[in-house]
Design a protein around this motif. Structure first.
Motif, PDB file in Angstrom:
ATOM      1  N   GLN A   3       0.150  -4.994  -2.192  1.00 47.48           N
ATOM      2  CA  GLN A   3      -1.103  -6.125  -2.896  1.00 47.48           C
ATOM      3  C   GLN A   3      -2.049  -5.217  -3.770  1.00 47.48           C
ATOM      4  O   GLN A   3      -2.071  -6.462  -4.634  1.00 47.48           O
ATOM      5  CB  GLN A   3      -2.066  -6.925  -1.655  1.00 47.48           C
ATOM      6  CG  GLN A   3      -2.655  -7.267  -1.883  1.00 47.48           C
ATOM      7  CD  GLN A   3      -2.505  -8.181  -2.251  1.00 47.48           C
ATOM      8  OE1 GLN A   3      -1.313  -9.581  -1.771  1.00 47.48           O
ATOM      9  NE2 GLN A   3      -3.575  -9.122  -3.119  1.00 47.48           N
ATOM     10  N   ARG A  55      -0.043  -5.715  -7.298  1.00 45.21           N
ATOM     11  CA  ARG A  55       0.037  -6.811  -6.943  1.00 45.21           C
ATOM     12  C   ARG A  55      -1.189  -7.036  -8.185  1.00 45.21           C
ATOM     13  O   ARG A  55      -0.866  -7.634  -9.670  1.00 45.21           O
ATOM     14  CB  ARG A  55       0.242  -7.804  -6.413  1.00 45.21           C
ATOM     15  CG  ARG A  55       0.878  -9.215  -7.230  1.00 45.21           C
ATOM     16  CD  ARG A  55       1.143 -10.418  -5.740  1.00 45.21           C
ATOM     17  NE  ARG A  55       2.001  -9.797  -4.538  1.00 45.21           N
ATOM     18  CZ  ARG A  55       2.028  -9.321  -3.547  1.00 45.21           C
ATOM     19  NH1 ARG A  55       0.874  -9.299  -2.681  1.00 45.21           N
ATOM     20  NH2 ARG A  55       3.100  -9.209  -2.672  1.00 45.21           N
ATOM     21  N   ASP A  98       4.987  -4.687  -9.400  1.00 44.66           N
ATOM     22  CA  ASP A  98       5.683  -5.221  -8.089  1.00 44.66           C
ATOM     23  C   ASP A  98       6.400  -4.319  -7.505  1.00 44.66           C
ATOM     24  O   ASP A  98       7.786  -4.038  -7.416  1.00 44.66           O
ATOM     25  CB  ASP A  98       6.564  -6.485  -8.771  1.00 44.66           C
ATOM     26  CG  ASP A  98       7.648  -7.293  -7.812  1.00 44.66           C
ATOM     27  OD1 ASP A  98       7.147  -7.320  -6.804  1.00 44.66           O
ATOM     28  OD2 ASP A  98       8.737  -7.742  -7.720  1.00 44.66           O
TER      29      ASP A  98
END
Length: 525
Positions: free
Chosen positions: A289, A292, A297
């Motif tokens: 997370q 991101r 990615d």
């Protein structure tokens, strides 16, 4: 005090946005004073020649509807005046008349204050040096405001080019052109200039003033050299030098600000990479997370990529980190990056924009080599998940450690290309490998060192050509009989016969071990 010309007035007294509508051939006319129209006829009185006339077309029409700008230009040219600056529309007839008379006709911005323009011209004529200093301070203020507004380096260069009317260039500390605002001969001169410090120079028939960017009195940027700013033209004066100084000061602050932002981003990325390496197993979802949010990615496989330079100090590693970050951005590859003591680490996706990791590494190597000669690029194998990032890093480290000697630095050093060396690397500190080396090849190494011989070189060529004597002799540029003699000496000194399969394997493996063991200085006992 030097004589003031119309060109000086345009550059040092008139507001931004003035356009030379016609009569540019007369910009060298000397200006004696400034004149504005009277409220009642006659419009102008006591003109003695050389006046810089300021007029609004609306005021002319109010005085006499029959008085046109073209007629006024014809009458004033008989004095003769130096130029006319007009606020309002300029008819084509007036432009044609001014062009014929070689009388500069200047178009003032609609928002101009005629009285303020008059005062600026008076200041220039009465105290040229003070007006230059005042104008330079105004330029510095404008550049500072543009920087605060987020104009960036390109915006500052655009403003400087507009305000000075000069061609200019921005160079890196090594003299490479980073940005250019120039045409014609000035562009060629600036493109081929190699600045080394502040001062005036003449290059390809162009006068150039070079100002080093970075000598700031206080703050984090003090003492740094961010590069050079160069102004170019047929003739340069004090205003150009002051403008260059103001421009360089503004650019230094802007570049220091950019570097501070980049440093903060680099620390953030480095902290993230470190977090992955030490904590991926504990909090995988949180790291994905966080990645991101940073634009990465992490659900897809990644490959560890290391960049290094021979004997790189802190400055060299910092420069390498910046070059690698720029190269990744140019290729559109989102890759977390971390600067380390001796190298720079990043994790590139296994596939990005249709390119696989090795292709990306090749493109990065090509870009970095152009900017940093001798750069080394090494990659590990694919890490399918965050928990494998450490393994890929160890492999990249091993490839970087020994790959240069084995593969050369003209290519990406890939752990997957190391072959048998991957096994030897795991054993390079083991006593068994050292003992095998001592009993197989050490005597040959000692002999070559003491006798300045070439037995190791001969043995390597022999294996490189699969034992073919003719091709080996040709590669070494020696006679076949000389090769046979050397092979006999190898057998006598080492106690191993290259014609015997088991001995041949031992010698081949010992040569590989020799390269690996050279990466550490002392054997483990």
């Amino acid at each position: 005090m030097p004589p003031v010309t119309v060109q000086d007035v345009v550059r040092l007294a008139l507001p931004e946005g003035v356009v030379v509508a016609a009569g540019s051939a007369g910009l060298s006319h000397q200006v004696s004073w400034v004149a504005t129209p009277r409220a009642t006829p006659p419009v102008f009185t006591n003109l003695r020649g050389g006046e810089f006339v300021l007029v609004a077309t609306s005021a002319l029409h109010a005085l006499d509807e029959r008085l046109t700008l073209a007629n006024l230009a014809e009458r004033l040219a008989q004095v003769p005046i130096a130029a006319i600056a007009v606020q309002g529309d300029i008819p084509d007839q007036a432009r044609a008349t001014a062009e014929t008379l070689r009388l500069p006709l200047l178009h003032l911005p609609d928002a101009s204050d005629i009285r303020e323009v008059e005062r600026e011209v008076q200041r220039l004529i009465s105290d040229y040096d003070a007006q230059i200093e005042r104008r330079a301070a105004q330029l510095g203020h404008v550049l500072t405001q543009r920087s605060l507004a987020g104009a960036g380096v390109n915006g500052l260069l655009d403003t400087l080019a507009e305000r000075t009317g000069r061609s200019l260039a921005f160079y890196s500390p090594t003299g490479e052109v980073r940005a250019l605002r120039a045409r014609g001969p000035a562009r060629v001169a600036l493109q081929t200039l190699q600045p080394r410090g502040t001062g005036a120079t003449t290059h390809l028939g162009q006068q150039i003033w070079v100002q080093q960017i970075g000598q700031i009195a206080s703050g984090d940027a003090a003492g740094r050299n961010f590069g050079y700013l160069a102004l170019c033209g047929d003739t340069l004066d004090d205003w150009d030098r002051l403008a260059a100084h103001q421009g360089a000061s503004a650019l230094a602050l802007e570049l220091a600000k950019e570097q501070a932002v980049l440093a903060a981003e680099e620390r953030l990325r480095g902290d993230f990479v470190q977090a992955v390496l030490v904590g991926a197993a504990a909090d995988d979802k949180t790291l994905v997370q966080r990645g991101r949010e940073l634009g990465y990615d992490l659900r897809q496989p990644h490959v560890a990529l290391l960049c290094g330079v021979a004997n790189g100090d802190d400055r060299a590693i910092a420069r390498l980190a910046g070059a690698l970050s720029a190269a990744l951005s140019a290729l559109g590859v989102a890759a977390p990056l971390m600067r380390r003591i001796d190298d720079v680490l990043c994790y590139i996706p296994s596939v990005s924009r249709g390119r696989r990791a090795h292709e990306i590494a090749d493109l990065l190597h090509a870009r970095l080599t152009d900017d940093i000669p001798g750069v080394l690029v090494a990659i590990g194998r694919e890490a399918p998940a965050l928990t494998h990032w450490s393994r890929s890093l160890r492999e990249a480290e091993q490839a970087l450690l020994i790959g240069r000697e084995l593969l050369g630095n003209g290519r990406v050093l890939d752990f997957g290309d190391l072959g048998v060396y991957r096994l030897l690397l795991l054993l390079r500190e083991s006593p068994e490998l050292w003992e095998f080396y001592r009993t197989t090849l050490a005597t040959l190494v000692d002999y070559d060192r003491d006798q300045h011989g070439e037995l190791l070189k001969t043995l390597e060529a022999f294996f490189d050509h699969n034992g073919n004597l003719a091709r080996t002799a040709e590669a070494l540029h020696i006679h076949r009989n000389t090769l046979l003699y050397r092979l006999t000496r190898i057998k006598e000194i080492s106690g191993r016969d290259p014609d015997v399969a088991e001995d041949r394997l031992a010698l081949w493996l010992a040569l590989k071990a020799h390269r690996v063991l050279k990466t550490i200085s002392e054997p483990v006992t």
